[in-house]
Write a protein that holds these residues in place. Structure first.
Motif, PDB file in Angstrom:
ATOM      1  N   VAL A  29     -40.381  35.860 -25.039  1.00 15.60           N
ATOM      2  CA  VAL A  29     -41.220  34.886 -25.733  1.00 15.60           C
ATOM      3  C   VAL A  29     -41.287  33.568 -24.962  1.00 15.60           C
ATOM      4  CG1 VAL A  29     -41.627  33.615 -27.872  1.00 15.60           C
ATOM      5  CG2 VAL A  29     -40.649  35.923 -27.959  1.00 15.60           C
ATOM      6  N   ILE A  30     -42.509  33.078 -24.744  1.00 22.50           N
ATOM      7  CA  ILE A  30     -42.772  31.771 -24.156  1.00 22.50           C
ATOM      8  C   ILE A  30     -43.122  30.825 -25.301  1.00 22.50           C
ATOM      9  CG2 ILE A  30     -44.343  30.441 -22.681  1.00 22.50           C
ATOM     10  CD1 ILE A  30     -42.654  32.202 -21.003  1.00 22.50           C
ATOM     11  N   PHE A  31     -42.399  29.718 -25.425  1.00 28.28           N
ATOM     12  CA  PHE A  31     -42.652  28.752 -26.493  1.00 28.28           C
ATOM     13  C   PHE A  31     -43.368  27.527 -25.923  1.00 28.28           C
ATOM     14  CE2 PHE A  31     -39.085  31.233 -28.019  1.00 28.28           C
ATOM     15  CZ  PHE A  31     -39.321  31.376 -29.374  1.00 28.28           C
ATOM     16  N   VAL A  32     -44.385  27.031 -26.632  1.00 27.62           N
ATOM     17  CA  VAL A  32     -45.136  25.854 -26.181  1.00 27.62           C
ATOM     18  C   VAL A  32     -45.278  24.859 -27.328  1.00 27.62           C
ATOM     19  CG1 VAL A  32     -46.448  27.321 -24.596  1.00 27.62           C
ATOM     20  CG2 VAL A  32     -47.467  26.668 -26.779  1.00 27.62           C
ATOM     21  N   ASP A  33     -45.477  23.593 -26.958  1.00 31.25           N
ATOM     22  CA  ASP A  33     -45.682  22.562 -27.974  1.00 31.25           C
ATOM     23  C   ASP A  33     -46.086  21.261 -27.296  1.00 31.25           C
ATOM     24  OD1 ASP A  33     -45.826  21.502 -30.504  1.00 31.25           O
ATOM     25  OD2 ASP A  33     -43.677  21.142 -30.712  1.00 31.25           O
ATOM     26  N   GLU A  34     -46.656  20.324 -28.090  1.00 33.58           N
ATOM     27  CA  GLU A  34     -46.966  18.991 -27.598  1.00 33.58           C
ATOM     28  C   GLU A  34     -46.143  17.971 -28.381  1.00 33.58           C
ATOM     29  OE1 GLU A  34     -49.910  20.366 -29.467  1.00 33.58           O
ATOM     30  OE2 GLU A  34     -49.991  21.843 -27.870  1.00 33.58           O
ATOM     31  N   GLN A 113     -46.202  39.884 -14.462  1.00 29.88           N
ATOM     32  CA  GLN A 113     -46.849  40.997 -13.763  1.00 29.88           C
ATOM     33  C   GLN A 113     -46.888  42.261 -14.615  1.00 29.88           C
ATOM     34  OE1 GLN A 113     -48.292  40.497 -10.786  1.00 29.88           O
ATOM     35  NE2 GLN A 113     -47.634  38.361 -10.854  1.00 29.88           N
ATOM     36  N   GLU A 114     -45.923  42.436 -15.493  1.00 31.58           N
ATOM     37  CA  GLU A 114     -45.853  43.654 -16.304  1.00 31.58           C
ATOM     38  C   GLU A 114     -46.525  43.495 -17.675  1.00 31.58           C
ATOM     39  OE1 GLU A 114     -41.816  44.806 -16.594  1.00 31.58           O
ATOM     40  OE2 GLU A 114     -41.533  45.062 -14.430  1.00 31.58           O
ATOM     41  N   GLY A 115     -47.068  42.306 -17.961  1.00 36.99           N
ATOM     42  CA  GLY A 115     -47.736  42.100 -19.238  1.00 36.99           C
ATOM     43  C   GLY A 115     -46.821  42.195 -20.434  1.00 36.99           C
ATOM     44  N   ARG A 116     -45.619  41.626 -20.325  1.00 36.19           N
ATOM     45  CA  ARG A 116     -44.642  41.700 -21.414  1.00 36.19           C
ATOM     46  C   ARG A 116     -44.474  40.391 -22.171  1.00 36.19           C
ATOM     47  NH1 ARG A 116     -40.775  44.919 -22.611  1.00 36.19           N
ATOM     48  NH2 ARG A 116     -39.295  43.180 -22.814  1.00 36.19           N
ATOM     49  N   LEU A 117     -44.959  39.277 -21.627  1.00 33.66           N
ATOM     50  CA  LEU A 117     -44.724  37.995 -22.266  1.00 33.66           C
ATOM     51  C   LEU A 117     -45.392  37.909 -23.640  1.00 33.66           C
ATOM     52  CD1 LEU A 117     -45.118  35.362 -19.389  1.00 33.66           C
ATOM     53  CD2 LEU A 117     -43.018  36.314 -20.356  1.00 33.66           C
ATOM     54  N   HIS A 118     -44.696  37.261 -24.576  1.00 36.11           N
ATOM     55  CA  HIS A 118     -45.248  36.916 -25.874  1.00 36.11           C
ATOM     56  C   HIS A 118     -45.389  35.393 -25.920  1.00 36.11           C
ATOM     57  CE1 HIS A 118     -43.871  40.983 -26.731  1.00 36.11           C
ATOM     58  NE2 HIS A 118     -44.579  40.957 -27.843  1.00 36.11           N
ATOM     59  N   PHE A 119     -46.530  34.922 -26.384  1.00 33.04           N
ATOM     60  CA  PHE A 119     -46.872  33.504 -26.370  1.00 33.04           C
ATOM     61  C   PHE A 119     -46.767  32.944 -27.779  1.00 33.04           C
ATOM     62  CE2 PHE A 119     -49.934  30.065 -26.805  1.00 33.04           C
ATOM     63  CZ  PHE A 119     -49.775  29.316 -25.647  1.00 33.04           C
ATOM     64  N   GLN A 120     -45.986  31.866 -27.953  1.00 32.59           N
ATOM     65  CA  GLN A 120     -45.823  31.249 -29.266  1.00 32.59           C
ATOM     66  C   GLN A 120     -46.371  29.841 -29.283  1.00 32.59           C
ATOM     67  OE1 GLN A 120     -43.803  28.490 -30.239  1.00 32.59           O
ATOM     68  NE2 GLN A 120     -44.228  28.684 -32.430  1.00 32.59           N
ATOM     69  N   GLN A 121     -47.164  29.530 -30.311  1.00 29.29           N
ATOM     70  CA  GLN A 121     -47.593  28.169 -30.583  1.00 29.29           C
ATOM     71  C   GLN A 121     -47.570  27.973 -32.088  1.00 29.29           C
ATOM     72  OE1 GLN A 121     -51.634  27.885 -29.086  1.00 29.29           O
ATOM     73  NE2 GLN A 121     -52.478  28.976 -30.836  1.00 29.29           N
ATOM     74  N   ASP A 122     -47.450  26.714 -32.526  1.00 31.66           N
ATOM     75  CA  ASP A 122     -47.426  26.474 -33.965  1.00 31.66           C
ATOM     76  C   ASP A 122     -48.851  26.355 -34.507  1.00 31.66           C
ATOM     77  OD1 ASP A 122     -48.328  23.901 -33.376  1.00 31.66           O
ATOM     78  OD2 ASP A 122     -46.343  22.991 -33.570  1.00 31.66           O
ATOM     79  N   GLY A 123     -48.980  25.911 -35.739  1.00 30.98           N
ATOM     80  CA  GLY A 123     -50.289  25.888 -36.381  1.00 30.98           C
ATOM     81  C   GLY A 123     -51.009  24.561 -36.294  1.00 30.98           C
ATOM     82  N   ALA A 124     -50.703  23.729 -35.287  1.00 23.79           N
ATOM     83  CA  ALA A 124     -51.384  22.445 -35.124  1.00 23.79           C
ATOM     84  C   ALA A 124     -52.896  22.661 -35.016  1.00 23.79           C
ATOM     85  CB  ALA A 124     -50.867  21.726 -33.884  1.00 23.79           C
TER      86      ALA A 124
END
Length: 227
Positions: A29-34, A113-124
């Motif tokens: 899981v990749i987590f992102v935020d501002e 490269q293997e297409g395994r990442l999961h992308f997380q963002q909140d509900g902003a």
């Protein structure tokens, strides 16, 4: 049980089963935020916890409506990506989408490269633009977490993400050590330097904490977790 707790529990139950089926799931899981940083040192503690290293009785005078920067950060269990500074003072969905397409996703493509990442963002609100959802559905089909996403993120849950659990407090605690930044340029420099201090060992520890918090949320029927 109130509605928000129900949603939180459902999310954590879903994550529990995902991790049971694939023990490497959370690692993917990749987590992102501002977050917004003010030159004056004004800090909102709504979504972050700050453990101060300075004298807690020292008072700092804050300037009303001081210059600010909006910074976007991305982290994984292994990598703390360089921060992105928005030129705009207000982030719209289109601005957010442009940043994803031009800045973040090209970097993730190199690491996925293997297409395994999961992308997380909140509900902003900027994250909820229809074009953003369409883009993420194309780039991460069935593998992104957020509002109206294949994996629904529970609203008002800053206690469940590594950025709010750890990163924003860590960075702001270092950026706003007196003397405060003199201007926006110095503020950006301090933010970049603070982000660079995050080590792989810290990230692995935060991932363990995230796993623990998700499990506690599941067991306690969606209750929020204090530090």
């Amino acid at each position: 049980m109130d509605a928000n707790k129900v949603v939180c529990k459902e999310f954590c139950m879903q994550m529990f089963h995902q991790i049971q089926d694939d023990e490497k799931f959370l690692d993917s899981v990749i987590f992102v935020d501002e977050s917004t940083f003010h030159v004056s040192g004004k800090v909102s503690t709504h979504n972050c916890k700050i453990c101060g290293s300075e004298n807690p009785l020292v008072c700092l005078e804050h300037v009303r409506d001081s210059p600010k920067v909006n910074v976007f950060c991305t982290l994984s269990k292994e990598i703390m990506y360089s921060p992105f500074f928005f030129l705009e003072t207000t982030i719209t969905g289109i601005i957010y989408l442009d940043m994803l397409q031009e800045f973040l996703i090209p970097q993730l493509d190199e690491d996925d490269q293997e297409g395994r990442l999961h992308f997380q963002q909140d509900g902003a609100p900027p994250h909820y633009l229809g074009e953003v959802s369409k883009y993420l559905n194309t780039r991460f089909p069935g593998r992104w977490i957020g509002r109206a996403a294949p994996i629904a993120w529970p609203p008002r849950s800053p206690d469940l993400t590594p950025l709010d659990i750890f990163l924003w407090g860590f960075v702001k605690d270092r950026v706003f050590v007196p003397p405060l930044p003199a201007n926006v340029v110095e503020l950006r420099t301090r933010i970049t330097a603070s982000v660079a201090e995050v080590t792989p060992e810290m990230l692995r520890s935060v991932w363990q904490e995230t796993d623990y918090r998700w499990d506690v949320c599941r067991i306690t029927n969606g209750s929020h977790i204090e530090p």
